[in-house]
Design a protein around this motif. Sequence first.
Motif, PDB file in Angstrom:
ATOM      1  N   THR A  60       9.941  16.157  47.342  1.00 45.07           N
ATOM      2  CA  THR A  60       9.215  17.052  48.242  1.00 45.07           C
ATOM      3  C   THR A  60       8.303  16.320  49.214  1.00 45.07           C
ATOM      4  O   THR A  60       7.669  16.962  50.037  1.00 45.07           O
ATOM      5  CB  THR A  60       8.341  18.041  47.443  1.00 45.07           C
ATOM      6  N   HIS A  61       8.265  15.008  49.086  1.00 44.70           N
ATOM      7  CA  HIS A  61       7.346  14.233  49.934  1.00 44.70           C
ATOM      8  C   HIS A  61       5.943  14.823  49.819  1.00 44.70           C
ATOM      9  O   HIS A  61       5.306  15.171  50.796  1.00 44.70           O
ATOM     10  CB  HIS A  61       7.822  14.215  51.385  1.00 44.70           C
ATOM     11  N   LEU A  62       5.480  14.937  48.606  1.00 43.89           N
ATOM     12  CA  LEU A  62       4.230  15.588  48.258  1.00 43.89           C
ATOM     13  C   LEU A  62       3.005  14.782  48.726  1.00 43.89           C
ATOM     14  O   LEU A  62       1.983  14.816  48.112  1.00 43.89           O
ATOM     15  CB  LEU A  62       4.233  15.771  46.725  1.00 43.89           C
ATOM     16  N   TYR A  63       3.167  14.040  49.796  1.00 40.93           N
ATOM     17  CA  TYR A  63       2.082  13.194  50.287  1.00 40.93           C
ATOM     18  C   TYR A  63       1.079  14.054  51.042  1.00 40.93           C
ATOM     19  O   TYR A  63       1.127  14.192  52.253  1.00 40.93           O
ATOM     20  CB  TYR A  63       2.638  12.079  51.171  1.00 40.93           C
ATOM     21  N   GLU A  64       0.200  14.666  50.318  1.00 38.63           N
ATOM     22  CA  GLU A  64      -0.800  15.562  50.887  1.00 38.63           C
ATOM     23  C   GLU A  64      -1.981  15.639  49.935  1.00 38.63           C
ATOM     24  O   GLU A  64      -2.017  14.961  48.929  1.00 38.63           O
ATOM     25  CB  GLU A  64      -0.192  16.945  51.108  1.00 38.63           C
ATOM     26  N   ASN A  65      -2.896  16.497  50.234  1.00 35.75           N
ATOM     27  CA  ASN A  65      -4.039  16.742  49.379  1.00 35.75           C
ATOM     28  C   ASN A  65      -3.548  17.386  48.088  1.00 35.75           C
ATOM     29  O   ASN A  65      -3.166  18.537  48.076  1.00 35.75           O
ATOM     30  CB  ASN A  65      -5.014  17.672  50.115  1.00 35.75           C
ATOM     31  N   VAL A  66      -3.523  16.632  47.010  1.00 35.88           N
ATOM     32  CA  VAL A  66      -3.035  17.144  45.740  1.00 35.88           C
ATOM     33  C   VAL A  66      -4.239  17.618  44.939  1.00 35.88           C
ATOM     34  O   VAL A  66      -4.970  16.817  44.376  1.00 35.88           O
ATOM     35  CB  VAL A  66      -2.273  16.044  44.963  1.00 35.88           C
ATOM     36  N   SER A  67      -4.437  18.896  44.928  1.00 31.71           N
ATOM     37  CA  SER A  67      -5.538  19.458  44.150  1.00 31.71           C
ATOM     38  C   SER A  67      -4.977  20.533  43.236  1.00 31.71           C
ATOM     39  O   SER A  67      -3.811  20.892  43.321  1.00 31.71           O
ATOM     40  CB  SER A  67      -6.598  20.056  45.082  1.00 31.71           C
ATOM     41  N   THR A  68      -5.811  21.061  42.382  1.00 32.69           N
ATOM     42  CA  THR A  68      -5.328  22.082  41.449  1.00 32.69           C
ATOM     43  C   THR A  68      -4.785  23.299  42.205  1.00 32.69           C
ATOM     44  O   THR A  68      -3.874  23.954  41.729  1.00 32.69           O
ATOM     45  CB  THR A  68      -6.454  22.526  40.498  1.00 32.69           C
ATOM     46  N   GLU A  69      -5.293  23.569  43.371  1.00 30.48           N
ATOM     47  CA  GLU A  69      -4.827  24.717  44.152  1.00 30.48           C
ATOM     48  C   GLU A  69      -3.419  24.497  44.700  1.00 30.48           C
ATOM     49  O   GLU A  69      -2.695  25.448  44.948  1.00 30.48           O
ATOM     50  CB  GLU A  69      -5.767  25.016  45.323  1.00 30.48           C
ATOM     51  N   HIS A  70      -3.015  23.257  44.904  1.00 30.68           N
ATOM     52  CA  HIS A  70      -1.716  22.962  45.498  1.00 30.68           C
ATOM     53  C   HIS A  70      -0.608  22.750  44.470  1.00 30.68           C
ATOM     54  O   HIS A  70       0.563  22.895  44.791  1.00 30.68           O
ATOM     55  CB  HIS A  70      -1.810  21.703  46.368  1.00 30.68           C
ATOM     56  N   LEU A  71      -0.948  22.392  43.261  1.00 31.81           N
ATOM     57  CA  LEU A  71       0.058  21.996  42.284  1.00 31.81           C
ATOM     58  C   LEU A  71       0.990  23.133  41.882  1.00 31.81           C
ATOM     59  O   LEU A  71       2.152  22.908  41.571  1.00 31.81           O
ATOM     60  CB  LEU A  71      -0.606  21.417  41.039  1.00 31.81           C
ATOM     61  N   GLU A  72       0.500  24.375  41.900  1.00 30.47           N
ATOM     62  CA  GLU A  72       1.325  25.482  41.421  1.00 30.47           C
ATOM     63  C   GLU A  72       2.541  25.762  42.302  1.00 30.47           C
ATOM     64  O   GLU A  72       3.469  26.427  41.879  1.00 30.47           O
ATOM     65  CB  GLU A  72       0.495  26.748  41.249  1.00 30.47           C
ATOM     66  N   LYS A  73       2.577  25.237  43.508  1.00 31.35           N
ATOM     67  CA  LYS A  73       3.740  25.506  44.362  1.00 31.35           C
ATOM     68  C   LYS A  73       4.933  24.602  44.045  1.00 31.35           C
ATOM     69  O   LYS A  73       6.008  24.799  44.576  1.00 31.35           O
ATOM     70  CB  LYS A  73       3.380  25.430  45.838  1.00 31.35           C
ATOM     71  N   TYR A  74       4.773  23.660  43.139  1.00 30.79           N
ATOM     72  CA  TYR A  74       5.859  22.768  42.756  1.00 30.79           C
ATOM     73  C   TYR A  74       6.403  23.202  41.400  1.00 30.79           C
ATOM     74  O   TYR A  74       5.787  22.980  40.358  1.00 30.79           O
ATOM     75  CB  TYR A  74       5.375  21.318  42.739  1.00 30.79           C
ATOM     76  N   LYS A  75       7.583  23.831  41.427  1.00 25.89           N
ATOM     77  CA  LYS A  75       8.146  24.475  40.237  1.00 25.89           C
ATOM     78  C   LYS A  75       8.258  23.541  39.042  1.00 25.89           C
ATOM     79  O   LYS A  75       7.991  23.930  37.914  1.00 25.89           O
ATOM     80  CB  LYS A  75       9.507  25.079  40.558  1.00 25.89           C
TER      81      LYS A  75
END
Length: 125
Positions: free
Chosen positions: A18-33
Motif C-alpha cells: 500500500t506504500h503506507l509511507y504516511e503519518n502512521v497513527s492509531t487513527e490511520h491503522l484501521e484502514k489497512y485490513k
Amino acid sequence: MKLDNDCIRDFLLTLEETHLYENVSTEHLEKYKRLNKYPKDQVLYTISKLFEAGFINGKKLIISGSIGKAWISEMTWSGHEFLNTIRSDNVWKEAKDKVSKTVGSVSLTTLSELATTIAKSMLNL
C-alpha cells in the motif's frame, strides 16, 4: 508487550503493498485490513521494533513512553530481505509450525534462517 511475528509480517506486507509511507497513527491503522486483527497498541509496538531492527526508516513520536505516531520513509534493504524470506504463505506456515512444535519461539534471525532453509528445500536446492 510480546513481539508478534505475524504482526511483523503483516505490517511489512501492508507497507510494501500500500506504500503506507504516511503519518502512521492509531487513527490511520484501521484502514489497512491486514492489520485490523491486531490491537492498535500491538501494531504501534511492532512499528517501534521494526525501527529498532533497522527494517524501516523514518521518524517516530514517543508519547508517554511509547510510540504514538510514526512517519515511515522507506523499508530498508534488511526489511525487504526479511520480507522476501517469509513472503510465501507456505514457507511462513511451515516455519511457524516447525518452531511451535519443537522449541516454541525463536528470534527473527533464526526464523528467517529456517524460512530460507524451507524455501531452499521446496526448490530442491
